[in-house]
Design a protein around this motif. Structure first.
Motif, short mmCIF file in Angstrom:
data_model
loop_
_atom_site.label_atom_id
_atom_site.label_comp_id
_atom_site.label_asym_id
_atom_site.label_seq_id
_atom_site.Cartn_x
_atom_site.Cartn_y
_atom_site.Cartn_z
N VAL A 172 4.19 9.81 -7.41
CA VAL A 172 4.71 11.07 -6.88
C VAL A 172 5.84 11.55 -7.79
O VAL A 172 6.74 10.79 -8.15
N ASN A 173 5.78 12.82 -8.15
CA ASN A 173 6.85 13.43 -8.95
C ASN A 173 7.88 13.99 -7.97
O ASN A 173 7.70 15.07 -7.41
N TRP A 174 8.94 13.24 -7.76
CA TRP A 174 9.95 13.61 -6.76
C TRP A 174 10.78 14.82 -7.20
O TRP A 174 11.42 15.44 -6.37
N LEU A 175 10.77 15.14 -8.49
CA LEU A 175 11.59 16.24 -8.99
C LEU A 175 10.86 17.58 -9.02
O LEU A 175 11.47 18.62 -9.22
N ALA A 176 9.55 17.57 -8.86
CA ALA A 176 8.76 18.81 -8.88
C ALA A 176 8.21 19.08 -7.48
O ALA A 176 7.96 18.15 -6.70
N ALA A 177 8.02 20.36 -7.18
CA ALA A 177 7.46 20.74 -5.88
C ALA A 177 6.09 20.12 -5.72
O ALA A 177 5.35 20.03 -6.69
N PRO A 178 5.75 19.66 -4.58
CA PRO A 178 6.40 19.67 -3.28
C PRO A 178 7.32 18.48 -3.01
O PRO A 178 7.63 18.19 -1.86
N GLU B 111 3.18 13.24 1.10
CA GLU B 111 3.13 11.78 1.18
C GLU B 111 4.09 11.26 2.25
O GLU B 111 3.73 10.43 3.09
N LEU B 112 5.34 11.75 2.21
CA LEU B 112 6.33 11.29 3.18
C LEU B 112 5.97 11.69 4.60
O LEU B 112 6.13 10.89 5.54
N LEU B 113 5.45 12.89 4.77
CA LEU B 113 5.04 13.35 6.09
C LEU B 113 3.91 12.48 6.64
O LEU B 113 3.95 12.05 7.80
N CYS B 114 2.94 12.19 5.81
CA CYS B 114 1.79 11.39 6.27
C CYS B 114 2.17 9.93 6.51
O CYS B 114 1.64 9.31 7.44
N LEU C 272 0.82 -1.21 0.00
CA LEU C 272 0.00 0.00 0.00
C LEU C 272 0.86 1.26 0.00
O LEU C 272 0.54 2.24 -0.67
N VAL C 273 1.96 1.24 0.74
CA VAL C 273 2.86 2.40 0.76
C VAL C 273 3.46 2.61 -0.63
O VAL C 273 3.49 3.73 -1.16
N VAL C 274 3.93 1.54 -1.25
CA VAL C 274 4.50 1.64 -2.60
C VAL C 274 3.44 2.15 -3.57
O VAL C 274 3.71 3.03 -4.41
N TYR C 275 2.23 1.64 -3.47
CA TYR C 275 1.15 2.08 -4.36
C TYR C 275 0.85 3.57 -4.15
O TYR C 275 0.58 4.29 -5.12
#
Length: 109
Positions: A61-67, A72-75, A53-56
């Protein structure tokens, strides 16, 4: 879809859900020992499902664009920490979901 067909689909889904919930109690009623493979699956599958579920959740997520995946990581971190602290699935998943919805709709617009 007609009302009858919708009702039939709901009824079939309810019966199947009920059957899958009742089956373990009928198969393993306490008189026979639980087979080792079933015991192993009961221990191994929940963490594996959570990992999937975490991977899904982070696959798009676009890791290169803001934010940069910050909400996602915070939650994920809040959900994991809350679960380790309280050991309550409903609480940790519920708080993580509500926090994510709040962050993406108000903070990380």
């Amino acid at each position: 879809m007609s009302a009858e067909r919708t009702l039939a689909v709901i009824l079939v889904a309810a019966v199947c859900t009920f059957a899958t919930r009742v089956a373990p109690f009928l198969l393993f009623n306490g008189k026979k020992p639980i087979p080792p493979i079933v015991r192993y699956l009961g221990e191994a599958l929940p963490p594996a499902v959570i990992a999937l579920l975490v991977v899904y959740c982070v696959k798009n997520v676009n890791w290169l664009a803001a934010p940069h995946g910050a909400p996602e990581l915070l939650c994920i971190a809040v959900t994991a920490l809350l679960h380790v602290w309280k050991r309550n699935n409903l609480l940790s998943i519920g708080v993580g979901t509500v926090l994510y919805m709040f962050l993406v709709q108000t903070v990380f617009i």
